[in-house]
Structures are given as C-alpha cells and as structure tokens.
Motif scaffolding. Sequence first.
Motif, PDB file in Angstrom:
ATOM      1  N   MET A  19       0.681  -1.144  -0.024  1.00 13.59           N
ATOM      2  CA  MET A  19       0.035  -0.083   0.027  1.00 13.59           C
ATOM      3  C   MET A  19       0.834   1.032  -0.038  1.00 13.59           C
ATOM      4  SD  MET A  19      -1.352  -0.677   4.007  1.00 13.59           S
ATOM      5  CE  MET A  19      -2.770   0.342   3.686  1.00 13.59           C
ATOM      6  N   ASN A  20       2.057   1.341  -0.400  1.00 13.95           N
ATOM      7  CA  ASN A  20       3.125   2.346  -0.304  1.00 13.95           C
ATOM      8  C   ASN A  20       2.833   3.400  -1.427  1.00 13.95           C
ATOM      9  OD1 ASN A  20       5.107   3.563   0.927  1.00 13.95           O
ATOM     10  ND2 ASN A  20       6.678   3.137  -0.557  1.00 13.95           N
ATOM     11  N   VAL A  21       2.476   4.444  -0.923  1.00 18.36           N
ATOM     12  CA  VAL A  21       2.086   5.628  -2.010  1.00 18.36           C
ATOM     13  C   VAL A  21       3.432   6.498  -2.320  1.00 18.36           C
ATOM     14  CG1 VAL A  21       0.611   7.682  -2.422  1.00 18.36           C
ATOM     15  CG2 VAL A  21      -0.065   5.842  -1.133  1.00 18.36           C
ATOM     16  N   GLY A  22       3.686   6.732  -3.514  1.00 16.79           N
ATOM     17  CA  GLY A  22       4.917   7.424  -3.766  1.00 16.79           C
ATOM     18  C   GLY A  22       4.420   8.944  -3.907  1.00 16.79           C
ATOM     19  N   LYS A  62      -5.089  17.854 -13.286  1.00 13.53           N
ATOM     20  CA  LYS A  62      -6.452  17.485 -12.762  1.00 13.53           C
ATOM     21  C   LYS A  62      -6.317  16.071 -12.054  1.00 13.53           C
ATOM     22  CE  LYS A  62      -9.193  16.544 -16.240  1.00 13.53           C
ATOM     23  NZ  LYS A  62     -10.090  16.477 -17.372  1.00 13.53           N
ATOM     24  N   GLU A  63      -7.121  16.207 -10.849  1.00 12.14           N
ATOM     25  CA  GLU A  63      -7.040  15.024  -9.898  1.00 12.14           C
ATOM     26  C   GLU A  63      -8.356  14.633  -9.636  1.00 12.14           C
ATOM     27  OE1 GLU A  63      -5.012  12.676  -6.974  1.00 12.14           O
ATOM     28  OE2 GLU A  63      -3.888  14.150  -8.423  1.00 12.14           O
ATOM     29  N   THR A  64      -8.616  13.281  -9.364  1.00  8.75           N
ATOM     30  CA  THR A  64     -10.199  13.247  -9.079  1.00  8.75           C
ATOM     31  C   THR A  64     -10.103  11.991  -7.631  1.00  8.75           C
ATOM     32  OG1 THR A  64     -10.853  13.208 -11.260  1.00  8.75           O
ATOM     33  CG2 THR A  64     -12.358  11.892  -9.828  1.00  8.75           C
ATOM     34  N   LEU A  65     -10.503  12.682  -6.685  1.00  8.53           N
ATOM     35  CA  LEU A  65     -10.434  11.735  -5.411  1.00  8.53           C
ATOM     36  C   LEU A  65     -11.751  11.567  -4.923  1.00  8.53           C
ATOM     37  CD1 LEU A  65      -8.310  14.330  -3.247  1.00  8.53           C
ATOM     38  CD2 LEU A  65      -7.402  12.570  -4.698  1.00  8.53           C
ATOM     39  N   VAL A  66     -11.959  10.148  -4.766  1.00 15.92           N
ATOM     40  CA  VAL A  66     -13.226   9.685  -4.210  1.00 15.92           C
ATOM     41  C   VAL A  66     -13.203   9.384  -2.882  1.00 15.92           C
ATOM     42  CG1 VAL A  66     -14.623   7.425  -4.270  1.00 15.92           C
ATOM     43  CG2 VAL A  66     -13.748   8.104  -6.349  1.00 15.92           C
ATOM     44  N   VAL A  85     -16.803   5.194 -13.819  1.00 13.93           N
ATOM     45  CA  VAL A  85     -17.668   6.437 -14.467  1.00 13.93           C
ATOM     46  C   VAL A  85     -16.792   7.458 -14.650  1.00 13.93           C
ATOM     47  CG1 VAL A  85     -19.846   6.047 -13.778  1.00 13.93           C
ATOM     48  CG2 VAL A  85     -18.540   7.081 -12.539  1.00 13.93           C
ATOM     49  N   THR A  86     -15.410   7.620 -14.098  1.00 14.31           N
ATOM     50  CA  THR A  86     -14.433   8.498 -14.222  1.00 14.31           C
ATOM     51  C   THR A  86     -12.974   8.191 -13.804  1.00 14.31           C
ATOM     52  OG1 THR A  86     -14.152  10.825 -13.472  1.00 14.31           O
ATOM     53  CG2 THR A  86     -14.591   9.446 -11.542  1.00 14.31           C
ATOM     54  N   ASN A  87     -12.264   9.039 -14.265  1.00 18.16           N
ATOM     55  CA  ASN A  87     -10.584   8.639 -13.953  1.00 18.16           C
ATOM     56  C   ASN A  87     -10.132   8.775 -12.454  1.00 18.16           C
ATOM     57  OD1 ASN A  87      -7.869   7.839 -14.576  1.00 18.16           O
ATOM     58  ND2 ASN A  87      -7.388  10.053 -15.285  1.00 18.16           N
ATOM     59  N   VAL A  88     -10.594   7.760 -11.624  1.00 14.58           N
ATOM     60  CA  VAL A  88     -10.126   8.185 -10.235  1.00 14.58           C
ATOM     61  C   VAL A  88      -8.661   8.089 -10.069  1.00 14.58           C
ATOM     62  CG1 VAL A  88     -10.300   7.257  -8.143  1.00 14.58           C
ATOM     63  CG2 VAL A  88     -12.509   7.288  -9.784  1.00 14.58           C
ATOM     64  N   ILE A 136      -5.805  -1.493   2.695  1.00 15.52           N
ATOM     65  CA  ILE A 136      -4.948  -2.217   2.182  1.00 15.52           C
ATOM     66  C   ILE A 136      -5.554  -2.519   0.928  1.00 15.52           C
ATOM     67  CG2 ILE A 136      -3.393  -4.103   2.230  1.00 15.52           C
ATOM     68  CD1 ILE A 136      -3.747  -3.857   5.469  1.00 15.52           C
ATOM     69  N   ALA A 137      -6.711  -3.262   0.981  1.00 13.66           N
ATOM     70  CA  ALA A 137      -7.697  -3.907  -0.086  1.00 13.66           C
ATOM     71  C   ALA A 137      -7.800  -2.981  -1.089  1.00 13.66           C
ATOM     72  CB  ALA A 137      -9.136  -4.266   0.167  1.00 13.66           C
ATOM     73  N   ILE A 138      -8.114  -1.663  -0.953  1.00 12.52           N
ATOM     74  CA  ILE A 138      -8.509  -0.635  -2.258  1.00 12.52           C
ATOM     75  C   ILE A 138      -7.380  -0.549  -3.156  1.00 12.52           C
ATOM     76  CG2 ILE A 138      -9.227   1.706  -2.364  1.00 12.52           C
ATOM     77  CD1 ILE A 138     -10.714   1.561  -0.048  1.00 12.52           C
ATOM     78  N   HIS A 139      -6.185  -0.139  -2.393  1.00 10.34           N
ATOM     79  CA  HIS A 139      -4.904   0.145  -3.163  1.00 10.34           C
ATOM     80  C   HIS A 139      -4.689  -1.062  -3.770  1.00 10.34           C
ATOM     81  CE1 HIS A 139      -0.864   1.913  -3.250  1.00 10.34           C
ATOM     82  NE2 HIS A 139      -1.029   1.840  -4.520  1.00 10.34           N
ATOM     83  N   SER A 140      -4.548  -2.383  -3.221  1.00  5.52           N
ATOM     84  CA  SER A 140      -4.192  -3.585  -4.263  1.00  5.52           C
ATOM     85  C   SER A 140      -5.120  -3.893  -5.114  1.00  5.52           C
ATOM     86  CB  SER A 140      -3.918  -4.662  -3.002  1.00  5.52           C
ATOM     87  OG  SER A 140      -3.677  -5.966  -3.571  1.00  5.52           O
ATOM     88  N   GLU A 141      -6.336  -4.025  -4.870  1.00  4.87           N
ATOM     89  CA  GLU A 141      -7.389  -4.452  -5.754  1.00  4.87           C
ATOM     90  C   GLU A 141      -7.613  -3.655  -6.939  1.00  4.87           C
ATOM     91  OE1 GLU A 141     -10.025  -7.418  -4.833  1.00  4.87           O
ATOM     92  OE2 GLU A 141      -8.616  -7.925  -3.122  1.00  4.87           O
ATOM     93  N   LEU A 142      -7.637  -2.261  -6.684  1.00  3.61           N
ATOM     94  CA  LEU A 142      -8.096  -1.319  -7.865  1.00  3.61           C
ATOM     95  C   LEU A 142      -6.657  -0.664  -8.425  1.00  3.61           C
ATOM     96  CD1 LEU A 142     -11.266   0.164  -6.202  1.00  3.61           C
ATOM     97  CD2 LEU A 142     -11.058  -1.508  -7.842  1.00  3.61           C
ATOM     98  N   GLY A 143      -5.559  -0.563  -7.590  1.00  5.47           N
ATOM     99  CA  GLY A 143      -4.484   0.199  -8.293  1.00  5.47           C
ATOM    100  C   GLY A 143      -4.791   1.577  -7.999  1.00  5.47           C
ATOM    101  N   ILE A 144      -5.582   1.773  -7.103  1.00  8.40           N
ATOM    102  CA  ILE A 144      -5.832   3.327  -6.630  1.00  8.40           C
ATOM    103  C   ILE A 144      -5.437   3.681  -5.105  1.00  8.40           C
ATOM    104  CG2 ILE A 144      -7.389   5.218  -6.416  1.00  8.40           C
ATOM    105  CD1 ILE A 144      -9.394   3.554  -8.216  1.00  8.40           C
ATOM    106  N   PRO A 145      -4.336   4.619  -5.136  1.00  6.73           N
ATOM    107  CA  PRO A 145      -3.744   4.931  -3.911  1.00  6.73           C
ATOM    108  C   PRO A 145      -4.624   5.503  -3.083  1.00  6.73           C
ATOM    109  CG  PRO A 145      -2.858   6.261  -5.337  1.00  6.73           C
ATOM    110  CD  PRO A 145      -3.851   5.324  -6.155  1.00  6.73           C
ATOM    111  N   VAL A 146      -4.752   5.117  -1.727  1.00  6.77           N
ATOM    112  CA  VAL A 146      -5.306   5.938  -0.679  1.00  6.77           C
ATOM    113  C   VAL A 146      -4.303   7.069  -0.322  1.00  6.77           C
ATOM    114  CG1 VAL A 146      -6.027   6.024   1.759  1.00  6.77           C
ATOM    115  CG2 VAL A 146      -6.471   4.039   0.439  1.00  6.77           C
TER     116      VAL A 146
END
Length: 315
Positions: free
Chosen positions: A95-98, A228-232, A252-255, A273-283
């Motif tokens: 889950m490391n975020v650069g 442009k950044e899109t945060l959920v 529906v959008t480029n998160v 942990i799951a979100i980052h791993s399953e979707l490739g979207i960093p927290v």
Amino acid sequence: MAGSEKKGGFFSRLVRGLTKSRDNLGSSVEDALSGYTSIDDDFYDEIEEILVMGDVGIGATTSILNHLKQKVKEQHVRKPAQCRELLLQSIRDEMNVGQADYRFEHEKSVVLVVGVNGVGKTTSIGKLAGLLKQEGRKVVLAAADTFRAAAGEQLDIWARKTDVPMISGQEGSDPGSVVYDAIAAAKARDADVLLVDTAGRLHNKKNLMAELGKINRIIDREYPEAYKETLVVLDGTTGQNALAQAREFKEVTNVTGIILTKLDGTAKGGIAIAIHSELGIPVKYIGVGERVDDLQKFDADQFVNALFDVKKSDL
C-alpha cells in the motif's frame, strides 16, 4: 521541531483511531504469530483467514502471503514469531504511496472530489482546503454539488472556517456553470488549487457519468494548463462496500486517489490495504476525527505501525 510534534500528534490520534481495527485485525495476527510453533500450511491458512476477515481483501491477501512466503524461504525463517516484521513489511509494500501521487499540491490544479452522500465528502473537502492552506497553497472551493439540498451551505461553513473563497450556484442549477465560474475565479485570484465538490449519485450512473463528463470538458476547455486530480471519498466503516463504491466510481471517471474517512469508528481498517491492491488506486488521505487537522496524507508506515501497535523500539 513543530513539524515533528505535529506529525507525532497525528500518529497518536491515528493509534487511538485505529483501536477497533487493531483489536480486530492486529491482535488476531499477533495471536497467530505467537500461537503457532512452526511455519506450515496451517499457519499460512490462519494468517490468510485473519487478513480476509479483517477486510484486507482476497487479492491483497494473496499478494501479501506470496511475498511473505518468498521472504521466509529466502531468509530461512523457521519460527512464526520471526515472521512478524516480514509480514508487516509485506503489508507496507502493498500500500505504499509515492510522492509523485501528490503532484496536484505542487502545480496549478483542479481537484474533483466525488463520493456518495453520507461518506463525509463535503467535510473532507473542507479539511483538505485547510490542509493545503496550511502548506501555503492558495485554494478556491467550487460548490458544484447542486443536487443535494444544503450541500452548498455545508461547504460554505467549511469555507468560512478555513477562510477560503467559495463559488456556488443556486440549488438545482447546472454544476457545469458553477465550475465555469469557479475556474474564472481561481484564475483571477491566481489560486494554486481549485477544489470541486460534485454530486455522487451511483444509483443513476448514466447521469453521474454525463455530469462528470461535462465538468471535465469544461475544465479541459477553460483551464487546459491545470493538472487534474479526481479523489473519491469513502467511508471506512463500510468495509467491502467502500471497495465496491470505489470500483463503481472508477467505471464512470478517471479516479486518481482515495480519501478514506471515519477510520476512528471502525474495525474495518484493513480496507485501506484492499483498495490500493485490488483497484490500483492509492489511498492518499485518511481521516480519523472531526477536527480540521484530522485529515492527513496517508503514510503506509505510520498506518501499519498504528494498526499493529509497532513501537519505536521495535523498528
């Protein structure tokens, strides 16, 4: 010195905030590490079950276990208790975020914030505005969630609290026109970041897609030089439902990132942990309370240390 005190203060709140998750996930892992005498299939099965039940998710759990097994083999580890740091490092790596993921903080940017009602979206935008302002950034807010009654009023409270200008329209008005006006205001004020609150209506994805598509076209046309950044925004207390919401918004959008809220009230902290791993979207940000500074950048090391009660002496 003040920065380290501030960081220490948030870590203390994070430790307190993750109490339920630590009691659920962290203590179960500790029990397994101390309860088994050998590293065998039963041990790995136990760790797997604990992680899955702790909302870490199947994909992330599989990846973490594969990494752990590889390190155990390479380092000839024999005792489960000796696996502790290897396991925690596997979770951190997952889950490391650069720093590159915070590009919007360093150049002219438009940040769209999406999320269903009740997840803490408007509050998170207000806190993010406060956080960016503390870092010396000039911020403008756009109240483009014209669909939900009182969304504009709620955002206005945060605008006043953080002393940040806000552009809004009438309830039920076209969100695109609000964004258009907000871009003009951001340019006139030479703002660094334009934060846009948008409506999140997942039950009608066609409307949501059309609305976000229109907003994005206006930004591309009127402010092409902006990053442009899109945060959920997701509610951590909902566990796997949060993962499902993130997946739907991704359709529906480029998160580009996640704000995970309400971690102080849940035993489901493993969902980060799951979100980052399953979707490739960093927290990118996490919230552990109601104060303005209770929203902070996500730090995988801090999060894992708080979740598993790692003391400085253990590091």
